[in-house]
Design a protein around this motif. Structure first.
Motif, PDB file in Angstrom:
ATOM      1  N   UNK A 287     -12.274 -10.448 -10.017  1.00 17.09           N
ATOM      2  CA  UNK A 287     -11.233 -11.359 -10.470  1.00 17.09           C
ATOM      3  C   UNK A 287      -9.941 -10.677 -10.832  1.00 17.09           C
ATOM      4  N   UNK A 288      -9.873  -9.357 -10.667  1.00 16.98           N
ATOM      5  CA  UNK A 288      -8.660  -8.595 -10.991  1.00 16.98           C
ATOM      6  C   UNK A 288      -7.803  -8.312  -9.776  1.00 16.98           C
ATOM      7  N   UNK A 289      -8.228  -8.752  -8.595  1.00 11.67           N
ATOM      8  CA  UNK A 289      -7.495  -8.456  -7.380  1.00 11.67           C
ATOM      9  C   UNK A 289      -8.310  -7.580  -6.451  1.00 11.67           C
ATOM     10  N   UNK A 290      -7.821  -7.459  -5.219  1.00 10.63           N
ATOM     11  CA  UNK A 290      -8.575  -6.690  -4.221  1.00 10.63           C
ATOM     12  C   UNK A 290      -8.621  -5.203  -4.555  1.00 10.63           C
ATOM     13  N   UNK A 291      -7.495  -4.631  -4.972  1.00 12.65           N
ATOM     14  CA  UNK A 291      -7.466  -3.207  -5.283  1.00 12.65           C
ATOM     15  C   UNK A 291      -8.383  -2.811  -6.429  1.00 12.65           C
ATOM     16  N   UNK A 292      -8.265  -3.448  -7.613  1.00 17.46           N
ATOM     17  CA  UNK A 292      -9.188  -3.116  -8.706  1.00 17.46           C
ATOM     18  C   UNK A 292     -10.650  -3.391  -8.370  1.00 17.46           C
ATOM     19  N   UNK A 296     -13.655  -0.611  -9.077  1.00 16.24           N
ATOM     20  CA  UNK A 296     -14.776  -0.944  -9.959  1.00 16.24           C
ATOM     21  C   UNK A 296     -16.059  -1.124  -9.154  1.00 16.24           C
ATOM     22  N   UNK A 297     -15.953  -1.715  -7.951  1.00 12.26           N
ATOM     23  CA  UNK A 297     -17.145  -1.889  -7.124  1.00 12.26           C
ATOM     24  C   UNK A 297     -17.752  -0.572  -6.693  1.00 12.26           C
TER      25      UNK A 297
END
Length: 556
Positions: A287-292, A296-297
């Motif tokens: 939910x923080x955007x594609x980059x974050x 995190x993933x």
């Protein structure tokens, strides 16, 4: 369980039993009349490898029974121990140290990085694919597959225009180690049938045909302990055919190919990789955007321990990512794009670019530090790893004075430049001796890249953990030759005669110069002209000939 004077309610621990190496053990499993798998939980009949092992505390659990009372009778209170049992205790030897004792040569390290589970899948599915599509048994064995890998690795540092030239008997292209390990037709059969997934079990995943490669390598690469400095970037596997997941990245050394989101150490060791395939990419949404979500993933899937520090470029960096990484106990540092700083009270860009080189601007918010620095161009870095702003001195060339000037550079930018290029360094090492044997299958570049990636990781493991001093080229040659000599099968006879060799012999055959008959004293030779036995031969052509057939053969 070790004896302790502390309250059992507070000191219940998990114990790790580490067997000693079998080659150093005095006793074997035969002494206890059983193997490691025979007792199945019976603690009264353990094998000798466990009876002679030492135990170490790994983890303390405070609530084993989820709030239920203990059945152990209470013990009298004891004074606190000066060495309490911590929640997480670092223990030795770790997995890398155990591998160091058992895998001391390059080929064993490579077979550790390219795990046996993946090799077993390849053998099973390749035999199945040959039966399904060609209607015949391939009968691929593990030894043949390892020899097949050895040929592929050898093609990386000893390439020829066509792969069949490796089996040619011509002196200029002949490769004795390859032709002596596997027949050419057998290599073609294996290459036409090699697979890692059953085609009858197709899924919506665009990379389903190579998904076991990524999953198994991600698991085997964790044998190396995590470094403190990690970099996240996009790796490219070159591919110029047609595929829905082929990407174009401007400015990359490899512009066309498959994009892989990668997590690597600053030295180039790859820990985790996930191919990009749009909505089917196997990374969680935060939910923080594609980059974050990528950062995190990768941290979650790779199970990166707390305390590690991540470096990433402006594709991934946002202020919300810094806050999330701080909550998770990770360090984070990355460059930021100007459109992500719309609400940050920096000096306007036009006014900042007129300032002299080396000018810095600093903003702090909580544990985040934002630094803007002017070099030849303007760069902005966000980090949560610095409690205060520091600078270091670097040299920059002055065009007007034609000399070098000392310029003040923020320490966070200097650290970013030092540790960011881990993924690019891994790509550089992979491209140096990449497999040159090609195929028309869309997944073949990924298959070949995985072997080269395992070679690079194996070399870094061999260098950093085992203490080897050889370079990547020597490491690759040792692995290739060891696989060919250990698992290859020498052909019983030579193949067909080379057309090029026959053409060269014919040119010398009809030149009508220095052809003399000699007696070779070999009784069982066949005349090249009449196919009957003779002891004579042409001294120049090196072919057996009767005296009567000598002129007829040379066209005189």
């Amino acid at each position: 369980t070790p004896h302790t004077h502390m309250d059992p309610r507070k000191t219940t621990c998990s114990i790790a039993i580490i067997p000693q190496n079998e080659k150093d053990a005095v006793l074997s499993d035969c002494d206890s009349d059983g193997s490691d798998m025979d007792y199945e939980g019976e603690t009264g009949h353990l094998p000798a490898s466990l009876l002679n092992a030492y135990a170490e505390v790994m983890q303390t659990e405070h609530d084993w029974n989820d709030g239920l009372p203990f059945t152990t009778p209470p013990s009298p209170p004891q004074p606190p121990s000066p060495f309490p049992c911590s929640k997480y205790t670092v223990y030795r030897p770790n997995a890398a140290e155990c591998v160091k004792q058992s895998c001391s040569n390059p080929v064993d390290v490579f077979l550790l990085m390219y795990p046996p589970t993946l090799r077993e899948i390849t053998v099973e599915i390749s035999n199945l694919y040959s039966t399904q599509t060609k209607g015949k048994q391939l009968n691929l064995s593990m030894d043949e597959l390892l020899a097949f890998y050895g040929i592929l690795i050898a093609s990386g540092y000893s390439s020829v225009p066509r792969r069949h030239m490796y089996w040619s008997v011509d002196n200029d292209v002949h490769n004795e180690s390859i032709s002596g390990a596997m027949r050419r037709n057998r290599f073609d059969d294996i290459m036409a049938s090699v697979h890692v997934v059953d085609n009858t079990k197709i899924t919506d995943d665009p990379f389903f045909k190579v998904r076991p490669i990524f999953s198994e390598l991600n698991h085997s690469y964790k044998i190396m302990p995590f470094h403190e400095w990690l970099s996240v970037d996009e790796s490219m596997i070159p591919y110029y055919g047609r595929h829905g997941c082929k990407q174009f990245i401007k400015g990359k050394p490899i512009r066309f190919g498959y994009k892989v989101r990668s997590l690597a150490s600053s030295s180039g060791y790859m820990y985790h990789m996930e191919p990009y395939c749009g909505s089917h990419t196997l990374l969680p949404e935060t939910g923080l955007g594609q980059g974050p979500s990528v950062i995190i993933g990768l941290a979650e899937q790779a199970q990166v321990p707390q305390g590690c520090k991540f470096f990433h470029d402006n594709l991934f960096t946002t202020l919300s990512l810094m806050d999330e990484m701080t909550k998770r106990g990770y360090g984070s540092s990355g460059t930021m794009r100007q459109n992500c700083l719309f609400d940050v009270p920096f000096t306007p860009l036009n006014a900042f670019m007129k300032l002299p080189r080396g000018t810095s601007e600093i903003l702090c918010q909580g544990e985040k530090l934002l630094v803007r620095w002017k070099d030849n161009n303007m760069v902005t870095v966000a980090t949560n790893m610095d409690e205060k702003y520091t600078e270091t001195s670097v040299k920059r060339r002055n065009r007007h004075r034609r000399a070098f000037d000392n310029v003040q550079q923020p320490k966070c930018i200097s650290r970013y430049n030092e540790h960011m290029g881990g993924v690019d360094l891994h790509d550089l090492q992979v491209s140096r001796y990449h497999i040159s044997i090609r195929s028309k299958k869309w997944w073949w570049p990924i298959f070949a890249w995985s072997i080269n990636s395992a070679l690079v990781n194996g070399h870094l493991f061999y260098r950093d953990v085992i203490g080897g001093t050889i370079d990547l080229l020597t490491f690759s040659r040792i692995v290739s030759q060891s696989l060919l000599q250990r698992f290859g099968t020498k052909p019983l006879s030579h193949g067909r005669r080379s057309l090029l060799n026959a053409t060269v012999e014919d040119q010398a055959r009809y030149d009508k110069a220095s052809h003399w008959p000699i007696n070779t004293m070999h009784r069982f030779q066949r005349c090249r002209h009449c196919e009957k036995r003779t002891t004579y031969a042409c001294e120049k052509c090196k072919v057996p000939l009767h005296i009567e057939c000598f002129k007829l053969y040379h066209g005189v």
